[in-house]
Design a protein around this motif. Sequence first.
Motif, PDB file in Angstrom:
ATOM      1  N   SER A 127       0.823  -1.205   0.000  1.00  0.00           N
ATOM      2  CA  SER A 127       0.000   0.000   0.000  1.00  0.00           C
ATOM      3  C   SER A 127       0.860   1.258   0.000  1.00  0.00           C
ATOM      4  O   SER A 127       1.624   1.519   0.945  1.00  0.00           O
ATOM      5  N   ARG A 158      -0.304   4.279   0.188  1.00  0.00           N
ATOM      6  CA  ARG A 158      -0.847   5.172   1.214  1.00  0.00           C
ATOM      7  C   ARG A 158      -0.175   4.932   2.560  1.00  0.00           C
ATOM      8  O   ARG A 158       0.215   5.884   3.254  1.00  0.00           O
ATOM      9  N   MET A 207       0.851   6.897  -7.204  1.00  0.00           N
ATOM     10  CA  MET A 207      -0.580   7.009  -6.921  1.00  0.00           C
ATOM     11  C   MET A 207      -1.268   7.926  -7.915  1.00  0.00           C
ATOM     12  O   MET A 207      -2.374   7.630  -8.405  1.00  0.00           O
ATOM     13  N   GLU A 245      -6.324   3.703  -1.136  1.00  0.00           N
ATOM     14  CA  GLU A 245      -5.307   3.260  -2.091  1.00  0.00           C
ATOM     15  C   GLU A 245      -5.949   3.011  -3.462  1.00  0.00           C
ATOM     16  O   GLU A 245      -6.898   2.235  -3.581  1.00  0.00           O
TER      17      GLU A 245
END
Length: 499
Positions: A153, A155, A202, A267
């Motif tokens: 992840s 995030r 992202m 995410e």
Amino acid sequence: MVFKIVFYFNGGGKQRIRPSRTQKASGTERTHSSLSLKFGCPAAPGVDGGARARTGRAPYRRRKIDVATAQSEAKNRPESGAWTLRSAYTLAFLTIIYGFNTADRNIFGLLMPLIQADMNMSDTMLGLMSGLVFALFYTFAGLPVAWLADRWSRRNIIAIGFTIWSIATICTGLVQNAIQMALSRFLLGAGEAAGIAPSNSMVSDLFDKTRRTLALSVLQTANALGILFSFPIIGWIAHHHGWRMAFIAAGAPGILLALIFFFTVKEPERGATDKEKPPETAPADFISTMKRLLSTRSYVLVVLSSMLVGVSLAGVQTWIPTFLARIHELNPQDIGAYIGFIRGPAGILGAISGGFLTTKLAQRDERWLVWTPALFMILLLMSDLGMLYAVSGVGWKVGMALETFFGSAQVGPMFALCLMTSDARTRAVATALLLLVVHLLGLTTGPLIVGVLNDMLAPSMGAAAIRYSITVAALFSLGASIVCLTINKSVKPEAAASR
């Protein structure tokens, strides 16, 4: 209404309901297990009595589809890779975090005159502290963190890194000697390594190719936003309460923001905005990923050009506060105010304009993806010279505004070129490798060159030595522009192949 109960039993455990005359004529009969209740009332029109007997309820009727309504719903459904409330919120929060990343890293340059006076460091030592010491952990931690970001992840990685570098910023205000200062800078670099590469990855999965350059340019406004909001405040705190309290005040808010980011940001799906989805296979190992990137000629040229312009930007921006103190005799509060209020708006305008202009020109001719940042680099050099050699206060302020504008304008397009030559499973590593080279050879070399030249030239030139030392660093933008122009021969076919 006629009501009657009919019992039929047979050896197979099933019942046979006595057919009516109409059913005999049509040849339809019904059979059921156990007990059957028959109501002597006609079935509702269109309802199959057999189906009702089998299930105990009327059969499912297919809902008529309103074609116009379906088309309207499809039209209003958010397109993958488009601007939505969620994608805009995520981009905005990433920009805020990136702003803290920039501010926490660069306030060292703003406070260098006070640190030097308090801790008796030479210009060479300050150059090492601001560049090499920070960049060692920042660059070498960046690659494994980015490799992890391609698998875990992003995030979570950003939230953890944000917390670490905020604590490191606070620790910088508590150091008592050069060794402790170096350790705090190491920790700062390790934490900030978790910021930029996962953030770019992202953004690439939030916006498609047509919107990605502008989105990345919005993200790059963080450099200017961080300076705009932090430098005037940090300069005031340092002037009235000392440089140590300035570091503590800069780091404390980041811990709370990291928690908010973790609990409110989702995410994004990897490769969600790619036309061709990545295959459902295990990600390539680290060595294979590196080989693939380094075998892409256009990617290598993007890295080289970014490294050269990084030398220029790092050398100039790190030492400009000291330049203003020595040449224009400004105090930390005035330096923070001038840099914040000049570089902040100019950087935001430059980042947005650079992305917008590159996107519009590339729609006519894709070669503008390369030509535009190359042009910005030439204009960056001209602005640096105007800032350094202006004789009036208005002159150096205009030069600083233009230098910040063109320096910010080239960043978004260069990141977009970097991402064009990588796929969804290698983008974080591609960004981290770019940052490794830029910071290891750019962030460390630029400030160190200026610091060493300052100590060498000061005996003969005095305070004016810093003007010529910064000029040497600024000239690297010319080499960056030349290398950038050579990318044009290979970026189009290789980018298409990577996508």
